[in-house]
Write an enzyme that holds these catalytic residues in place. Structure first.
Site, short mmCIF file in Angstrom:
data_model
loop_
_atom_site.label_atom_id
_atom_site.label_comp_id
_atom_site.label_asym_id
_atom_site.label_seq_id
_atom_site.Cartn_x
_atom_site.Cartn_y
_atom_site.Cartn_z
N ARG A 126 0.86 -1.20 0.00
CA ARG A 126 0.00 0.00 0.00
C ARG A 126 0.89 1.24 0.00
O ARG A 126 2.09 1.15 0.19
CB ARG A 126 -0.97 0.01 1.18
CG ARG A 126 -0.30 0.07 2.54
CD ARG A 126 -1.33 0.15 3.66
NE ARG A 126 -0.67 -0.01 4.95
CZ ARG A 126 -1.30 -0.03 6.12
NH1 ARG A 126 -2.62 0.10 6.17
NH2 ARG A 126 -0.64 -0.16 7.24
N ASN A 164 -4.43 8.07 4.60
CA ASN A 164 -4.24 7.30 5.83
C ASN A 164 -2.77 7.32 6.22
O ASN A 164 -1.91 6.98 5.42
CB ASN A 164 -4.66 5.84 5.61
CG ASN A 164 -4.78 5.08 6.92
OD1 ASN A 164 -5.67 5.37 7.73
ND2 ASN A 164 -3.88 4.14 7.15
N GLU A 165 -2.52 7.74 7.44
CA GLU A 165 -1.15 7.74 7.98
C GLU A 165 -0.11 8.15 6.94
O GLU A 165 0.75 7.36 6.54
CB GLU A 165 -0.81 6.38 8.57
CG GLU A 165 -1.60 6.06 9.81
CD GLU A 165 -1.09 4.83 10.57
OE1 GLU A 165 -0.38 4.02 9.96
OE2 GLU A 165 -1.41 4.70 11.75
N GLU A 324 -7.41 5.29 15.71
CA GLU A 324 -7.15 3.85 15.73
C GLU A 324 -6.40 3.47 16.99
O GLU A 324 -5.49 4.19 17.42
CB GLU A 324 -6.22 3.42 14.57
CG GLU A 324 -6.76 3.58 13.19
CD GLU A 324 -5.71 3.15 12.15
OE1 GLU A 324 -4.77 2.41 12.50
OE2 GLU A 324 -5.84 3.57 11.00
N TRP A 332 2.38 -6.58 13.55
CA TRP A 332 3.61 -6.05 12.93
C TRP A 332 4.79 -5.95 13.88
O TRP A 332 5.81 -5.39 13.52
CB TRP A 332 3.33 -4.71 12.27
CG TRP A 332 2.50 -3.75 13.07
CD1 TRP A 332 1.15 -3.58 12.98
CD2 TRP A 332 2.94 -2.84 14.09
NE1 TRP A 332 0.72 -2.63 13.88
CE2 TRP A 332 1.80 -2.15 14.57
CE3 TRP A 332 4.19 -2.54 14.64
CZ2 TRP A 332 1.87 -1.19 15.57
CZ3 TRP A 332 4.26 -1.58 15.65
CH2 TRP A 332 3.11 -0.92 16.10
N GLU A 372 -2.78 -8.40 7.25
CA GLU A 372 -3.15 -8.05 8.62
C GLU A 372 -4.14 -9.04 9.24
O GLU A 372 -4.85 -8.69 10.18
CB GLU A 372 -3.70 -6.63 8.66
CG GLU A 372 -2.63 -5.62 8.27
CD GLU A 372 -3.05 -4.18 8.37
OE1 GLU A 372 -2.24 -3.35 8.79
OE2 GLU A 372 -4.21 -3.89 7.99
N LYS A 373 -4.16 -10.28 8.73
CA LYS A 373 -5.18 -11.22 9.22
C LYS A 373 -4.94 -11.64 10.67
O LYS A 373 -5.85 -12.13 11.31
CB LYS A 373 -5.31 -12.43 8.30
CG LYS A 373 -4.05 -13.21 8.06
CD LYS A 373 -4.32 -14.29 7.02
CE LYS A 373 -3.04 -14.98 6.56
NZ LYS A 373 -2.10 -14.05 5.89
N PHE A 374 -3.72 -11.41 11.20
CA PHE A 374 -3.51 -11.73 12.62
C PHE A 374 -3.61 -10.49 13.51
O PHE A 374 -3.24 -10.52 14.68
CB PHE A 374 -2.15 -12.42 12.80
CG PHE A 374 -2.14 -13.79 12.18
CD1 PHE A 374 -2.99 -14.78 12.65
CD2 PHE A 374 -1.32 -14.07 11.10
CE1 PHE A 374 -3.02 -16.03 12.06
CE2 PHE A 374 -1.34 -15.31 10.51
CZ PHE A 374 -2.19 -16.31 10.98
N HIS A 375 -4.09 -9.38 12.95
CA HIS A 375 -4.32 -8.17 13.75
C HIS A 375 -5.69 -8.29 14.40
O HIS A 375 -6.66 -8.66 13.75
CB HIS A 375 -4.28 -6.95 12.82
CG HIS A 375 -4.13 -5.64 13.52
ND1 HIS A 375 -5.12 -5.11 14.32
CD2 HIS A 375 -3.12 -4.74 13.53
CE1 HIS A 375 -4.70 -3.93 14.78
NE2 HIS A 375 -3.49 -3.70 14.32
C1 GLA Z 1 -2.09 1.59 10.91
C2 GLA Z 1 -2.98 1.70 9.71
C3 GLA Z 1 -4.06 0.66 9.66
C4 GLA Z 1 -3.52 -0.68 10.07
C5 GLA Z 1 -2.92 -0.57 11.44
C6 GLA Z 1 -2.42 -1.88 11.99
O1 GLA Z 1 -2.53 2.29 11.97
O2 GLA Z 1 -3.58 2.97 9.61
O3 GLA Z 1 -4.56 0.62 8.34
O4 GLA Z 1 -2.56 -1.09 9.16
O5 GLA Z 1 -1.82 0.30 11.37
O6 GLA Z 1 -1.91 -1.73 13.29
#
Ligand code: GLA
Length: 691
Positions: A126, A164-165, A324, A332, A372-375
């Site tokens: 991404r 986003n971020e 968030e 991660w 991110e399936k383990f988040h």
């Molecule tokens: C960031 C991103 C999210 C996600 C989270 C995972 O904050 O904005 O899309 O990837 O990390 O912790």
């Protein structure tokens, strides 16, 4: 609407309740595009069960809403927004520019960012774009135009989520496009190549430039690249990305009155801070932040508190939004440790205690596929008969019981926050450059140590910049202000002379904004104000300490020098700097300036803090706060809400009276708080405390 950070959070919270009474925001990123449509009905039913009132939608949906260039498919998004609206759930709608689709990167490969080593990123993750790419900017603007104009009147939408971020994965970019952008940014800053040569000190190592075309980003070279070049490139890179944000926000604002934000990344602990959030915050209607615990940090709750306080600084003291955090583990870190029972509630309410008007998560439903399936999510893989889901429902209830807190501001014992910690992005960036006296001299780590000392003492702290108006603070701490601008130094000086109390630590005031040494004795810009003349740094070996005559031992750093006008509160005992001042106090004008020439351990720091607070007239919210019990306060119109968060494994009793809002219990002068629990106590502000 011109919010200027003041009313925007109120605008949102007022739209979250069914009867128009403000509610704290509760919800998270909602990515329904990852699931079959049959799942959506269950999603909204469970959102209602948990009391979810705000979800962020569409953040990573670019490839679905624009499957081919200029071809837009909004059917699924229309249906999602309608479903959410029908269920009374409000939306923070993304303009979806965070992740360009493969077709875009394939067609415009020059839009991909390049590393310092000259490796062009591929797509497939991404944020695969360079901020300087005109193709990316054109495509992002077109997409934003489509989304903003289509959904500007949708009744579910109450705010906008740009991108986003920013800078998380593609910063800095060293591409040819960035080189061109950097040159034009430098021409604006310096005007002439001679001025640039002076600022960059290019007489050193034969780096003199004769034409703008010769200038490159600080790409990988044989050894250290010119530090001022690196610093300017960090500034440029932040500005270049900010242009992307501003262009997209302007399109949205043209169409819609709802507040606009993008989610920040706090301290970005241990990593490079990709953008200067102080400058970015000026462009936000609402400041929003993402925070994730570093699971193995032994004081992770204090790191959370520091980040929340910093976010409130960016929001200029006004309520902000926790965009968030996680219900449990992330995916991660080296070891993604799940949250202990009760930890999520403590974390969420820590943010609220420190000024967040809501607590959102990444993400609503834990993903089945992808990186991110383990988040963790609000709705885990294992469903609703789970610890996480029960705690999500419990948090929703807690936030509803705290609705009245929305719109209030964080205060200290005097009725306002009395202590400020200076945290300039330039000081951080410059302190992290190469070839410095010690790798242990860390601006962020030292900042955190000072924040921790106040945290342990139950004394709220704001974060400010060195150039801000500091006149309202009784005590200001400048931890490792390695780079200070002339105006920052003058502002801190004037603050002291007008009666303020300023603490400056080691490796401060050393360089100007071009990273040139301020000649004369250390600590450069502050030597006169502090009444000390330090002449040589003596960084310590790993694990070594310097014994002090008071305040315990010092770590990481020591200095050789002498006082001029300062009173020596502690000196080094033994070793090469024996007899040199380690902690000093100097009267200057109507105020006092303190120098701390080493890094104190928590016990010594606590002893020094007691002295500083006595001198400056700073009181804690609660005296003798038990270990690992956190206290914070928010106030509005004569009412205080005292948050007490017990991170310890002991039951504690504290002298607090009022109505405890989560349990609904009237306290008869004492709060009993079980290990791991949270209490929020409403009480009238006593007239003596009112400002
Ligand atoms: C960031 C991103 C999210 C996600 C989270 C995972 O904050 O904005 O899309 O990837 O990390 O912790």
């Amino acid at each position: 609407m011109d919010f200027n950070n003041t009313a925007a959070m109120d605008y949102i919270t007022a739209r979250l309740g069914s009867e128009g009474s403000p509610m704290l925001a509760f919800g998270g990123d909602y990515n329904p595009e990852q699931w079959p449509e049959e799942t959506w009905e269950e999603d909204v039913r469970l959102m209602r069960e948990a009391g979810v009132n705000l979800v962020s939608v569409g953040i990573f949906s670019w490839s679905l809403v624009e499957p081919a260039e200029g071809v837009y498919e909004f059917g699924w998004l229309d249906r999602v927004l309608d479903l959410l609206d029908a269920n009374g759930i409000r939306v923070d709608l993304a303009n979806a520019t965070a992740s360009p689709p493969p077709w875009f990167s394939h067609k415009y490969p020059q839009s991909l960012p390049v590393t310092a080593d000259g490796v062009r990123h591929s797509y497939g993750s991404r944020q695969a774009f360079a901020a300087s790419s005109s193709d990316y900017r054109r495509a992002a603007a077109a997409l934003t135009e489509q989304i903003a104009s289509r959904y500007k009147d949708h009744p579910a939408v109450v705010m906008w989520h740009v991108h986003n971020e920013y800078g998380c994965h593609n910063q800095p970019d060293y591409s040819d496009g960035a080189a061109a952008g950097f040159r034009s940014w430098l021409e604006d800053r310096y005007g002439t190549i001679e001025a640039l040569n002076d600022a960059w000190g290019t007489a050193f190592w034969s780096q003199r430039y004769t034409a703008w075309e010769e200038i490159l980003p600080p790409r990988t070279s044989g050894t250290w690249v010119n530090p001022t070049q690196q610093l300017d490139f960090a500034r440029y890179s932040s500005d270049e990305l900010l242009e992307c944000y501003k262009a997209e926000a302007a399109i949205i604002r043209f169409h819609s009155p709802h507040p606009v934000t993008t989610n920040f990344m706090g301290f970005n602990m241990g990593l490079h801070q990709p953008v200067d959030y102080w400058r970015w915050a000026e462009q936000m209607d609402v400041v929003s932040n993402d925070h994730y615990l570093i699971a193995e940090d032994t004081r992770k709750f204090q790191e959370l508190a520091a980040t929340a306080d910093l976010t409130r600084g960016w929001a200029n003291g006004k309520p902000w939004l926790l965009m968030e955090h996680s219900t449990s583990a992330v995916n991660w870190q080296p070891r993604n440790i799940a949250k202990a029972p009760g930890e999520m509630l403590r974390n969420a309410l820590q943010h609220v205690a420190r000024g967040a008007d809501g607590a959102l998560f990444f993400q609503w439903r834990a993903s089945r596929a992808g990186a991110e399936k383990f988040h963790s999510g609000m709705l885990p893989h294992a469903g609703t008969d789970t610890k996480v889901w029960r705690e999500v429902v419990q948090l929703g209830q807690a936030l509803r019981s705290l609705a009245e807190v929305s719109g209030s501001v964080v205060t200290g014992a005097s009725g306002r926050v009395d202590v400020a910690i200076i945290h300039d992005t330039g000081a951080r960036w410059a302190s992290e450059l190469d070839s410095h006296p010690s790798v242990d001299a860390s601006n962020v780590a030292e900042t955190r140590r000072w924040h921790d000392a106040f945290y342990r003492a139950g004394i709220p702290t704001d974060f400010r910049q060195s150039t801000d108006d500091l006149s309202g603070y009784r005590l200001v701490v400048a931890p490792m202000q390695y780079l200070v601008t002339d105006s920052g130094a003058a502002n801190l000086d004037a603050y002291v002379r007008a009666g303020g109390h300023l603490v400056v630590t080691y490796f401060s005031g050393i360089v100007d904004e071009n990273d040139h040494i301020r000649l004369g004795s250390y600590p450069g810009a502050f030597s006169g104000l502090l009444g000390v003349q330090m002449e040589e740094f003596f960084p310590l070996r790993a694990g070594e300490s310097v014994e002090l005559s008071r305040f315990g031992d010092g770590s990481f750093w020591s200095e050789l020098g002498q006082p001029t006008t300062a009173e020596v509160l502690a000196e080094a005992v033994g070793g090469p700097v024996t007899g040199s001042p380690a902690v000093t106090r100097n009267a200057a004008g109507d105020g006092r300036a303190y120098y701390v020439a080493t890094s104190l351990a928590p016990e010594g720091m606590a002893a020094l803090l007691a002295l500083l607070c006595e001198d400056a007239g700073v009181e804690p919210l609660l005296q003798n706060l038990p270990e690992d019990v956190e206290v914070a306060r928010r106030s509005k119109e004569g009412t205080d809400w005292t948050f007490v968060i017990n991170h310890s494994s002991e039951r504690v009793q504290l002298p607090i009276s009022g109505l405890e809002l989560i349990g609904g219990e009237d306290l008869g002068g004492a709060l009993e708080l079980a290990a791991g629990s949270v209490a929020v106590v409403r009480s009238p502000r006593s007239p003596s405390e009112a400002q």
